[in-house]
Design an enzyme around this catalytic site. Sequence first.
Site, mmCIF file in Angstrom:
data_model
loop_
_atom_site.group_PDB
_atom_site.id
_atom_site.type_symbol
_atom_site.label_atom_id
_atom_site.label_comp_id
_atom_site.label_asym_id
_atom_site.label_seq_id
_atom_site.Cartn_x
_atom_site.Cartn_y
_atom_site.Cartn_z
ATOM 1 N N HIS A 85 -9.366 1.522 4.731
ATOM 2 C CA HIS A 85 -8.073 1.681 5.473
ATOM 3 C C HIS A 85 -8.415 2.503 6.643
ATOM 4 O O HIS A 85 -9.135 3.714 6.344
ATOM 5 C CB HIS A 85 -7.117 2.015 4.464
ATOM 6 C CG HIS A 85 -5.587 2.191 5.177
ATOM 7 N ND1 HIS A 85 -5.165 3.023 6.064
ATOM 8 C CD2 HIS A 85 -4.487 1.007 5.082
ATOM 9 C CE1 HIS A 85 -3.932 2.729 6.502
ATOM 10 N NE2 HIS A 85 -3.551 1.509 5.749
ATOM 11 N N GLU A 103 -6.486 5.070 7.855
ATOM 12 C CA GLU A 103 -6.318 6.183 7.351
ATOM 13 C C GLU A 103 -7.599 6.810 6.882
ATOM 14 O O GLU A 103 -7.833 8.122 7.228
ATOM 15 C CB GLU A 103 -4.868 6.567 6.615
ATOM 16 C CG GLU A 103 -3.780 6.200 7.477
ATOM 17 C CD GLU A 103 -2.709 5.594 6.679
ATOM 18 O OE1 GLU A 103 -2.637 5.710 5.542
ATOM 19 O OE2 GLU A 103 -1.973 4.988 7.297
ATOM 20 N N ASN A 147 1.003 -1.175 -0.015
ATOM 21 C CA ASN A 147 0.037 0.077 0.081
ATOM 22 C C ASN A 147 0.839 1.190 0.115
ATOM 23 O O ASN A 147 1.481 1.320 0.936
ATOM 24 C CB ASN A 147 -0.726 0.014 1.252
ATOM 25 C CG ASN A 147 -1.832 1.358 1.363
ATOM 26 O OD1 ASN A 147 -1.871 2.176 0.445
ATOM 27 N ND2 ASN A 147 -2.199 1.399 2.692
ATOM 28 N N TRP A 148 0.904 1.756 -1.032
ATOM 29 C CA TRP A 148 2.024 2.910 -1.413
ATOM 30 C C TRP A 148 1.376 4.342 -0.672
ATOM 31 O O TRP A 148 2.106 5.232 -0.550
ATOM 32 C CB TRP A 148 2.060 3.389 -2.797
ATOM 33 C CG TRP A 148 3.326 2.412 -3.477
ATOM 34 C CD1 TRP A 148 3.759 1.204 -2.618
ATOM 35 C CD2 TRP A 148 3.622 2.259 -4.650
ATOM 36 N NE1 TRP A 148 4.838 0.410 -3.540
ATOM 37 C CE2 TRP A 148 4.578 1.264 -4.793
ATOM 38 C CE3 TRP A 148 3.392 3.241 -5.777
ATOM 39 C CZ2 TRP A 148 5.214 1.097 -6.013
ATOM 40 C CZ3 TRP A 148 4.217 2.942 -7.073
ATOM 41 C CH2 TRP A 148 4.899 1.692 -7.174
ATOM 42 N N LYS A 149 0.167 4.313 -0.104
ATOM 43 C CA LYS A 149 -0.332 5.587 0.277
ATOM 44 C C LYS A 149 -0.075 6.533 -0.456
ATOM 45 O O LYS A 149 -0.370 6.498 -1.628
ATOM 46 C CB LYS A 149 0.166 5.571 1.623
ATOM 47 C CG LYS A 149 -0.160 4.414 2.632
ATOM 48 C CD LYS A 149 0.141 4.502 3.927
ATOM 49 C CE LYS A 149 0.120 3.150 4.938
ATOM 50 N NZ LYS A 149 0.367 3.244 6.473
ATOM 51 N N GLY A 159 2.949 -1.196 4.333
ATOM 52 C CA GLY A 159 2.893 0.428 3.877
ATOM 53 C C GLY A 159 4.460 0.609 3.712
ATOM 54 O O GLY A 159 4.811 0.352 2.625
ATOM 55 N N GLY A 160 5.053 1.024 4.743
ATOM 56 C CA GLY A 160 6.715 1.796 4.439
ATOM 57 C C GLY A 160 7.558 0.806 3.756
ATOM 58 O O GLY A 160 8.279 1.185 2.617
HETATM 59 P P1 13P Z 1 3.187 0.354 7.455
HETATM 60 O O1 13P Z 1 3.579 -1.017 7.149
HETATM 61 O O2 13P Z 1 4.049 1.533 7.018
HETATM 62 O O3 13P Z 1 2.994 0.122 9.205
HETATM 63 O O4 13P Z 1 1.682 0.480 7.074
HETATM 64 C C1 13P Z 1 0.741 -0.475 7.105
HETATM 65 C C2 13P Z 1 -0.508 0.036 6.440
HETATM 66 O O5 13P Z 1 -1.148 0.703 6.883
HETATM 67 C C3 13P Z 1 -0.721 -0.916 5.417
HETATM 68 O O6 13P Z 1 -2.030 -0.816 4.605
#
Ligand code: 13P
Length: 250
Positions: A94, A96, A9-11, A233-234
Amino acid sequence: MRKAIIAGNWKMNKTMAETKAMIAELAPKVKDADCDVVLCVPYTDILAAKRAAKGTNIKIGAENVHWAEKGAFTGEVSAEMLKELKVDYVIIGHSERRQYFGETDETVNKRTAAALNAKIRPIVCVGETEDERVNGLTEKVLYRQITEGLKGFKSKDFDKIVIAYEPVWAIGTGRTATATDANVTIGYIRKVLAKKFRGSVAEKTRIQYGGSMNVKNCKELMAEEEIDGGLIGGASLKADDFAYIVNYNK
Ligand code: 13P
């Protein structure tokens, strides 16, 4: 029996040029993966990502979708639009989105229905906040998110639906649920699926763990019986790290 699925998930990260470069670097490193490999990217990167991933085993996803067919919803994107881009997956609900953009179980339900109608596989996110966890509300919150968010779906829909268990306190914090805790909680989600839908739904639905999953903890998490993958994510922003996670069993 359930095929593992590792999704990034690149956000709100990466431009088109960065997308192209990252996928070119990643593709040879993940070509022998035994799991489904997915990158969920910003809308503006989808076309570049689809082109760069052509002929590889990398599937491309979006990070959200609106439920309406079309209309006056400034800033939103419909399932039909994503379908034309041949998007394979879409992240829905998600934390967020829930935290900053007013997403609720009801909107999660509507967005999931829109994705399924367009034959796009939804990755539906659930998870408790730190407050909910310390107050012993984890199961209650997950029960509500699953029963309300997935209300009305049929057994066959769960061939497509993926669930991501992402404890909010573990996202982007470097704190991970222990593999055992994540396994127990995902086991609970499976029990809810069995009770609210049917046993076969609990058996077949792929449930990922998400929240600071990285090269250090991925093998341990993926070794757990209930955990069918990761939503990353990261660590999905770096080709080497993401490839390492995708190849967790090598
Ligand atoms: P991180 O791996 O950066 O903690 O993020 C997780 C996430 O929100 C994946 O959707």
